[in-house]
Design an enzyme around this catalytic site. Structure first.
Site, PDB file in Angstrom:
ATOM      1  N   GLY A 195       2.495   2.032  10.642  1.00 14.62           N
ATOM      2  CA  GLY A 195       3.196   3.288  10.571  1.00 14.62           C
ATOM      3  C   GLY A 195       3.845   3.810  11.995  1.00 14.62           C
ATOM      4  O   GLY A 195       4.575   4.691  12.009  1.00 14.62           O
TER       5      GLY A 195
ATOM      6  N   GLY B 277       2.859  -1.237   4.088  1.00 14.39           N
ATOM      7  CA  GLY B 277       3.095   0.244   3.795  1.00 14.39           C
ATOM      8  C   GLY B 277       4.494   0.544   3.558  1.00 14.39           C
ATOM      9  O   GLY B 277       4.867   0.393   2.517  1.00 14.39           O
TER      10      GLY B 277
ATOM     11  N   SER C  42       3.530  -2.187  10.359  1.00 14.43           N
ATOM     12  CA  SER C  42       4.959  -2.262  10.609  1.00 14.43           C
ATOM     13  C   SER C  42       5.449  -3.798  10.049  1.00 14.43           C
ATOM     14  O   SER C  42       6.184  -4.219  10.883  1.00 14.43           O
ATOM     15  CB  SER C  42       5.133  -1.991  11.949  1.00 14.43           C
ATOM     16  OG  SER C  42       4.734  -0.636  12.228  1.00 14.43           O
TER      17      SER C  42
ATOM     18  N   GLU D  49      -6.888   4.716   7.499  1.00 11.35           N
ATOM     19  CA  GLU D  49      -6.439   5.983   7.385  1.00 11.35           C
ATOM     20  C   GLU D  49      -7.839   6.875   6.516  1.00 11.35           C
ATOM     21  O   GLU D  49      -8.038   7.759   6.912  1.00 11.35           O
ATOM     22  CB  GLU D  49      -5.103   6.205   6.711  1.00 11.35           C
ATOM     23  CG  GLU D  49      -3.962   5.936   7.474  1.00 11.35           C
ATOM     24  CD  GLU D  49      -2.812   5.603   6.621  1.00 11.35           C
ATOM     25  OE1 GLU D  49      -2.888   5.494   5.404  1.00 11.35           O
ATOM     26  OE2 GLU D  49      -2.080   4.806   7.261  1.00 11.35           O
TER      27      GLU D  49
ATOM     28  N   HIS E 112      -9.341   1.150   4.552  1.00 10.83           N
ATOM     29  CA  HIS E 112      -8.071   1.297   5.296  1.00 10.83           C
ATOM     30  C   HIS E 112      -8.409   2.227   6.472  1.00 10.83           C
ATOM     31  O   HIS E 112      -9.244   3.305   6.526  1.00 10.83           O
ATOM     32  CB  HIS E 112      -6.938   1.789   4.345  1.00 10.83           C
ATOM     33  CG  HIS E 112      -5.716   1.938   5.163  1.00 10.83           C
ATOM     34  ND1 HIS E 112      -5.195   2.913   5.868  1.00 10.83           N
ATOM     35  CD2 HIS E 112      -4.512   1.008   4.959  1.00 10.83           C
ATOM     36  CE1 HIS E 112      -4.087   2.410   6.236  1.00 10.83           C
ATOM     37  NE2 HIS E 112      -3.834   1.289   5.681  1.00 10.83           N
TER      38      HIS E 112
ATOM     39  N   ASN F  72       0.888  -1.333   0.120  1.00  9.01           N
ATOM     40  CA  ASN F  72      -0.002   0.033  -0.046  1.00  9.01           C
ATOM     41  C   ASN F  72       0.873   1.297   0.090  1.00  9.01           C
ATOM     42  O   ASN F  72       1.447   1.349   1.165  1.00  9.01           O
ATOM     43  CB  ASN F  72      -0.886  -0.013   1.003  1.00  9.01           C
ATOM     44  CG  ASN F  72      -1.748   1.311   1.418  1.00  9.01           C
ATOM     45  OD1 ASN F  72      -1.807   2.057   0.496  1.00  9.01           O
ATOM     46  ND2 ASN F  72      -2.367   1.345   2.517  1.00  9.01           N
TER      47      ASN F  72
ATOM     48  N   LYS G 111       0.219   4.462  -0.396  1.00  5.52           N
ATOM     49  CA  LYS G 111      -0.598   5.455   0.235  1.00  5.52           C
ATOM     50  C   LYS G 111      -0.224   6.642  -0.659  1.00  5.52           C
ATOM     51  O   LYS G 111      -0.025   6.780  -1.856  1.00  5.52           O
ATOM     52  CB  LYS G 111       0.243   5.792   1.931  1.00  5.52           C
ATOM     53  CG  LYS G 111      -0.119   4.466   2.577  1.00  5.52           C
ATOM     54  CD  LYS G 111       0.102   4.459   3.823  1.00  5.52           C
ATOM     55  CE  LYS G 111      -0.050   3.104   4.684  1.00  5.52           C
ATOM     56  NZ  LYS G 111       0.010   3.315   6.180  1.00  5.52           N
TER      57      LYS G 111
ATOM     58  N   GLU H 220      -5.558  -5.052  10.449  1.00  2.00           N
ATOM     59  CA  GLU H 220      -4.509  -3.934  10.448  1.00  2.00           C
ATOM     60  C   GLU H 220      -4.889  -3.162  11.806  1.00  2.00           C
ATOM     61  O   GLU H 220      -5.523  -2.395  11.774  1.00  2.00           O
ATOM     62  CB  GLU H 220      -4.473  -2.906   9.320  1.00  2.00           C
ATOM     63  CG  GLU H 220      -4.408  -3.636   8.001  1.00  2.00           C
ATOM     64  CD  GLU H 220      -3.600  -2.545   7.062  1.00  2.00           C
ATOM     65  OE1 GLU H 220      -2.368  -3.120   6.390  1.00  2.00           O
ATOM     66  OE2 GLU H 220      -4.009  -1.405   6.900  1.00  2.00           O
TER      67      GLU H 220
HETATM   68  P1  PGA Z   1       2.756   0.077   7.599  1.00  2.00           P
HETATM   69  O1  PGA Z   1       1.428   0.414   6.971  1.00  2.00           O
HETATM   70  O2  PGA Z   1       3.497  -1.292   6.905  1.00  2.00           O
HETATM   71  O3  PGA Z   1       3.734   1.333   7.199  1.00  2.00           O
HETATM   72  O4  PGA Z   1       2.593   0.056   9.084  1.00  2.00           O
HETATM   73  C1  PGA Z   1       0.509  -0.894   6.808  1.00  2.00           C
HETATM   74  C2  PGA Z   1      -0.690  -0.183   6.028  1.00  2.00           C
HETATM   75  O5  PGA Z   1      -1.409   0.981   6.585  1.00  2.00           O
HETATM   76  O6  PGA Z   1      -1.292  -1.018   5.254  1.00  2.00           O
END
Ligand code: PGA
Length: 252
Positions: free
Chosen positions: A175, A236, A215, A99, A97, A9, A11, A169
């Site tokens: 993140g 991500g 992460s 976000e 997601h 992803n 983003k 998630e």
């Molecule tokens: P991240 O994000 O691997 O940076 O934690 C994962 C995601 O939001 O899909």
């Protein structure tokens, strides 16, 4: 069929040139990997989707969108429809997601409509869900995830799950550098598979792919992927570096 999947992803990262370079890097880094049973998906921003589809042609890399509007078309400034995605060859869409939920006010009810639109258009959804830190601390994580799944997916038919990938998630792990432990991921994935089995059928539960996201990096991927109910990852930050993304794919 239950599949192993590693999805990146991206983003709101990577302009035109960066998208080109990253796809080139991924192609090179995964060339020698035995990918027979693993799907590799990347999801660049809307503006780069079309060129990404072209660059990924004749490779093992699939291209997904990070979002989609639920309406067919119309006065929805700034939005993108299923038809538009289909017209450039995109077949998979990330829906829900955290976000999108947090910064763009997407509710379970809206996500149910988006899932319907994805399926009605013959597309595939990667449906994301997960608890926040307060919910985890209160030990309400199973309750919260159960409610997100019920509200957005329980109106579907068992056969719809052919086109649904689930992605757990935990919001506190996205993140942040903090990953759910393999045991925490396994507990949730088994719980999700169990409730899907009860609501739909054992066959659906056994065949749906459930990804973990939050992460995931080369150093922890193998341990997380080793858990029986973890079928892959939604990545991500580590999906933005070709070598890291390839190392995660290798770990599956
Ligand atoms: P991240 O994000 O691997 O940076 O934690 C994962 C995601 O939001 O899909």
């Amino acid at each position: 069929m239950r599949q192993k999947i590693v999805a990146g992803n991206w983003k709101m990262n990577n302009d035109k040139a960066e998208t080109k370079a990253l796809i080139k890097g991924i192609k090179k880094s995964i060339k020698k990997l035995p990918l027979k049973n693993t799907r590799v998906i990347i999801s660049p921003s809307y503006v780069s989707l079309s060129s990404a589809v072209k660059k990924a042609k004749n490779t093992n890399i699939e291209v997904a969108s990070q979002n989609m509007h639920q309406a067919k078309n119309g006065a929805y400034t700034g939005e993108v429809s299923a038809d538009m995605l289909k017209s450039i060859g995109v077949k998979t869409v990330i829906i829900g997601h955290s976000e999108r939920r947090e910064y763009f006010g997407e509710t379970d009810e809206l996500l149910a409509e988006k899932i319907d639109a994805v399926l009605a258009n013959g597309l595939e959804a990667i449906f994301c869900f997960g608890e926040k830190l307060e919910e985890r601390k209160k030990e309400d994580h199973l309750l919260e995830v159960g409610s997100q799944l019920k509200n957005a997916l329980f109106h579907l038919k068992a056969t719809d799950f052919k086109n649904i990938i689930l992605a757990y998630e935990p919001v506190w792990a996205i993140g942040t550098g903090e990953t759910a432990s393999p045991e925490q991921a396994q507990e949730m994935h088994a719980f999700v598979r169990n409730i899907i089995g009860k609501k739909f059928s054992k066959e659906v539960a056994d065949s749906v792919s459930i990804l973990y996201g939050g992460s995931v990096k080369p150093a922890n991927a193998e341990e997380i992927f080793s858990k029986p109910d973890v079928d892959g990852g939604l990545i991500g930050g580590a999906a933005l570096k070709a070598e890291d993304f390839a190392a995660i794919i290798k770990a599956i």
